[in-house]
Scaffold this active site. Structure first.
Site, PDB file in Angstrom:
ATOM      1  N   HIS A 178     177.516  19.520  -1.431  1.00 50.35           N
ATOM      2  CA  HIS A 178     176.681  18.320  -1.580  1.00 50.35           C
ATOM      3  C   HIS A 178     176.728  17.564  -0.250  1.00 50.35           C
ATOM      4  O   HIS A 178     177.771  17.072   0.111  1.00 50.35           O
ATOM      5  CB  HIS A 178     177.217  17.435  -2.719  1.00 50.35           C
ATOM      6  CG  HIS A 178     178.614  16.926  -2.492  1.00 50.35           C
ATOM      7  ND1 HIS A 178     179.633  17.055  -3.404  1.00 50.35           N
ATOM      8  CD2 HIS A 178     179.178  16.282  -1.438  1.00 50.35           C
ATOM      9  CE1 HIS A 178     180.736  16.525  -2.931  1.00 50.35           C
ATOM     10  NE2 HIS A 178     180.502  16.043  -1.733  1.00 50.35           N
ATOM     11  N   HIS A 233     182.333   9.138  -3.684  1.00 48.56           N
ATOM     12  CA  HIS A 233     182.702   8.845  -2.296  1.00 48.56           C
ATOM     13  C   HIS A 233     182.712   7.345  -2.004  1.00 48.56           C
ATOM     14  O   HIS A 233     182.463   6.928  -0.877  1.00 48.56           O
ATOM     15  CB  HIS A 233     181.735   9.499  -1.320  1.00 48.56           C
ATOM     16  CG  HIS A 233     181.624  10.979  -1.420  1.00 48.56           C
ATOM     17  ND1 HIS A 233     180.993  11.615  -2.468  1.00 48.56           N
ATOM     18  CD2 HIS A 233     182.054  11.964  -0.588  1.00 48.56           C
ATOM     19  CE1 HIS A 233     181.034  12.930  -2.265  1.00 48.56           C
ATOM     20  NE2 HIS A 233     181.667  13.154  -1.143  1.00 48.56           N
ATOM     21  N   GLU A 246     187.263  19.257  -1.329  1.00 52.63           N
ATOM     22  CA  GLU A 246     186.285  19.139  -2.421  1.00 52.63           C
ATOM     23  C   GLU A 246     186.081  20.469  -3.154  1.00 52.63           C
ATOM     24  O   GLU A 246     185.517  20.487  -4.249  1.00 52.63           O
ATOM     25  CB  GLU A 246     184.937  18.661  -1.869  1.00 52.63           C
ATOM     26  CG  GLU A 246     184.949  17.227  -1.398  1.00 52.63           C
ATOM     27  CD  GLU A 246     183.614  16.806  -0.773  1.00 52.63           C
ATOM     28  OE1 GLU A 246     183.419  15.606  -0.578  1.00 52.63           O
ATOM     29  OE2 GLU A 246     182.770  17.678  -0.470  1.00 52.63           O
TER      30      GLU A 246
END
Ligand code: DHB
Ligand code: FE
Length: 278
Positions: free
Chosen positions: A12, A59, A239
């Site tokens: 992403h 985030h 991640e």
């Protein structure tokens, strides 16, 4: 009973939102990335999931450094995107599968995962852009359940713990008496580091080994502690924990139907995999 019909794992990167807004899908820089999603969209059109459990890391949009849950699950009727400062357009709101959310929350807490439960939750690029890659018209034909794993502020959950969360998530979904077809979508990674002396760090060897392991030896990455994962994949490369949770939710054996790997997209090694439970 609800069924997990597949798992998709993808990177992403905020710049994807800019490329979509500018229609750059066929641009030479972007084409190898966007083309990877064709087979996944074809599979979605055939299998038609009802609900997507999105495993991702926030985030700083919904959780900031002052309050950082290790694991959080959404239980809202609607989830909205908001401005994160990347200068990318916001996507339309998502409808929550609240009944499945509460079942997952109860089931995970029953299995001794101490969660944060969110009846209000803004969703950031890690949630919205993978959804927009799967459904480019942004008319979402699915309900969603957000599952958020902290990978932005130490201490992070270990790969072992995340694997166990994924397994428990799989049991939670498949014990739900509803008849939903559920897709698990894990977003993050692969190797990248946005800051510090190693900014720009990418580790193709490790990424490819990790992708292979998800089919051949899916708990392989659980041998590494957080520091080893950061060393191998970069500070944001951790991640990849979302990929591990997603793969764990599919059960002991899964078939790989498709993959793509392309370096770089912005600062990130972009990866994509599609699995079906075997
Ligand atoms: C980038 C990658 C990310 O995973 C993220 O959350 C933000 C930025 C990047 O490569 O630019
Ligand atoms: Fe990220």
């Amino acid at each position: 009973m609800a069924r997990i019909i597949g798992g998709v794992t993808t990177s992403h990167v905020p710049a994807i939102g800019g490329a979509i807004a500018k229609g750059l899908q066929q641009d030479p820089y972007w084409k190898p990335f966007f083309d990877g999603f064709g087979p996944v969209r074809h599979w979605l059109a055939e299998t038609r999931p009802d609900t997507v459990v999105v495993v991702y890391n926030d985030h700083g949009l919904n959780f900031f450094l002052d309050k950082m849950p290790t694991f959080a699950v959404g239980a809202a009727a609607e989830y909205r995107n908001a401005d994160e400062g990347w200068g990318i357009p916001q996507v339309p709101p998502f409808t929550g599968d609240t009944a499945l959310s509460w079942h997952i929350i109860e089931s995970l807490v029953d299995e001794e995962f101490d969660l944060t439960t969110c009846q209000e939750m803004a969703v950031d690029h890690a949630f919205t852009l993978p959804m927009a890659l799967l459904w480019p018209d942004q008319i979402w034909p699915v309900k969603v359940v957000p599952v958020c794993i902290n990978t932005v502020q130490a201490p992070l959950p270990s790969a072992k713990r995340v694997w166990k969360l994924g397994e428990a998530l799989g049991r939670a979904v498949t014990s739900w008496p509803g008849d939903e077809k559920v897709l698990v979508l894990g977003t993050g990674g692969l190797s990248h580091q946005l800051d510090g002396e190693r900014a720009g760090f990418i580790n193709k060897d490790f990424d490819l080994k990790f992708m292979d392991s998800l089919t051949a030896d899916p708990t392989w990455a659980t041998q590494f502690d957080t520091h080893q994962l950061v060393e191998q994949t970069g500070t944001q490369g951790v991640e990849l924990l979302m990929w591990l949770a997603t793969r764990a939710a599919l059960g002991a054996k899964a078939r790989e139907l498709h993959r793509n790997y392309h370096i770089p997209i912005s600062n990130t090694a972009s990866g994509l995999m599609l699995f079906e439970p075997a």
